[in-house]
Design a protein around this motif. Sequence first.
Motif, mmCIF file in Angstrom:
data_model
loop_
_atom_site.group_PDB
_atom_site.id
_atom_site.type_symbol
_atom_site.label_atom_id
_atom_site.label_comp_id
_atom_site.label_asym_id
_atom_site.label_seq_id
_atom_site.Cartn_x
_atom_site.Cartn_y
_atom_site.Cartn_z
ATOM 1 N N SER A 1 0.836 -1.199 0.000
ATOM 2 C CA SER A 1 0.000 0.000 0.000
ATOM 3 C C SER A 1 0.874 1.254 0.000
ATOM 4 C CB SER A 1 -0.929 -0.008 1.212
ATOM 5 O OG SER A 1 -0.162 -0.042 2.396
ATOM 6 N N THR A 2 2.155 1.097 -0.343
ATOM 7 C CA THR A 2 3.105 2.207 -0.385
ATOM 8 C C THR A 2 2.953 2.956 -1.704
ATOM 9 O OG1 THR A 2 4.668 0.959 0.976
ATOM 10 C CG2 THR A 2 5.546 2.833 -0.270
ATOM 11 N N ARG A 3 2.626 4.224 -1.629
ATOM 12 C CA ARG A 3 2.475 5.026 -2.840
ATOM 13 C C ARG A 3 3.828 5.188 -3.529
ATOM 14 N NH1 ARG A 3 -2.382 7.148 -3.903
ATOM 15 N NH2 ARG A 3 -3.876 7.069 -2.204
ATOM 16 N N GLN A 4 3.788 5.260 -4.858
ATOM 17 C CA GLN A 4 5.008 5.367 -5.641
ATOM 18 C C GLN A 4 4.856 6.513 -6.646
ATOM 19 O OE1 GLN A 4 7.946 2.213 -6.532
ATOM 20 N NE2 GLN A 4 6.604 1.903 -8.266
ATOM 21 N N ASN A 5 5.910 7.303 -6.796
ATOM 22 C CA ASN A 5 5.863 8.464 -7.677
ATOM 23 C C ASN A 5 5.714 8.099 -9.146
ATOM 24 O OD1 ASN A 5 6.089 10.406 -5.691
ATOM 25 N ND2 ASN A 5 8.291 10.641 -5.897
ATOM 26 N N THR A 6 4.965 8.953 -9.840
ATOM 27 C CA THR A 6 4.919 8.996 -11.296
ATOM 28 C C THR A 6 5.312 10.422 -11.647
ATOM 29 O OG1 THR A 6 2.598 9.664 -11.338
ATOM 30 C CG2 THR A 6 3.067 7.287 -11.431
ATOM 31 N N TYR A 7 5.576 10.678 -12.936
ATOM 32 C CA TYR A 7 6.137 11.971 -13.299
ATOM 33 C C TYR A 7 5.404 12.604 -14.472
ATOM 34 C CZ TYR A 7 9.649 10.480 -10.072
ATOM 35 O OH TYR A 7 10.272 10.050 -8.917
ATOM 36 N N THR A 8 5.511 13.931 -14.555
ATOM 37 C CA THR A 8 4.801 14.694 -15.578
ATOM 38 C C THR A 8 5.519 14.714 -16.919
ATOM 39 O OG1 THR A 8 5.855 16.748 -14.863
ATOM 40 C CG2 THR A 8 3.736 16.188 -13.845
ATOM 41 N N THR A 9 6.833 14.456 -16.924
ATOM 42 C CA THR A 9 7.615 14.465 -18.164
ATOM 43 C C THR A 9 8.615 13.318 -18.151
ATOM 44 O OG1 THR A 9 9.424 15.833 -17.324
ATOM 45 C CG2 THR A 9 7.512 16.999 -18.271
ATOM 46 N N ALA A 10 9.178 13.043 -19.315
ATOM 47 C CA ALA A 10 10.182 11.981 -19.454
ATOM 48 C C ALA A 10 11.456 12.282 -18.677
ATOM 49 C CB ALA A 10 10.500 11.757 -20.928
ATOM 50 N N ALA A 11 11.678 13.542 -18.322
ATOM 51 C CA ALA A 11 12.869 13.904 -17.546
ATOM 52 C C ALA A 11 12.764 13.430 -16.089
ATOM 53 C CB ALA A 11 13.080 15.413 -17.592
ATOM 54 N N LEU A 12 11.571 13.027 -15.659
ATOM 55 C CA LEU A 12 11.315 12.547 -14.294
ATOM 56 C C LEU A 12 11.700 13.580 -13.237
ATOM 57 C CD1 LEU A 12 12.603 8.858 -14.621
ATOM 58 C CD2 LEU A 12 10.314 9.750 -15.061
ATOM 59 N N ALA A 13 11.545 14.852 -13.584
ATOM 60 C CA ALA A 13 11.929 15.917 -12.662
ATOM 61 C C ALA A 13 10.778 16.363 -11.761
ATOM 62 C CB ALA A 13 12.458 17.117 -13.446
#
Length: 83
Positions: free
Chosen positions: A32-44
Amino acid sequence: MPDLFQLPKVIPLEQGAVMPGAKLNFYVTATSTRQNTYTTAALATPHANPVVADADGVFAPIFLDPNLPAYRVTLTDADDVIQ
């Protein structure tokens, strides 16, 4: 290179209608640990988690970090009911 997350259907539907405000929740698989996703391919810039669809039920592009553990995703409606 980061992976671009794509739903099996471009726009999630509920009983044939678009789902404004639908939410995609991303977790580490089997947790149940949330994991980041990103808005751009740069993962910034991480997305908020959950990622929320616009008024047309469309999600902005979602990029996954291939260096993180495997992702699990759940789709809920605007009221957090799992679809």
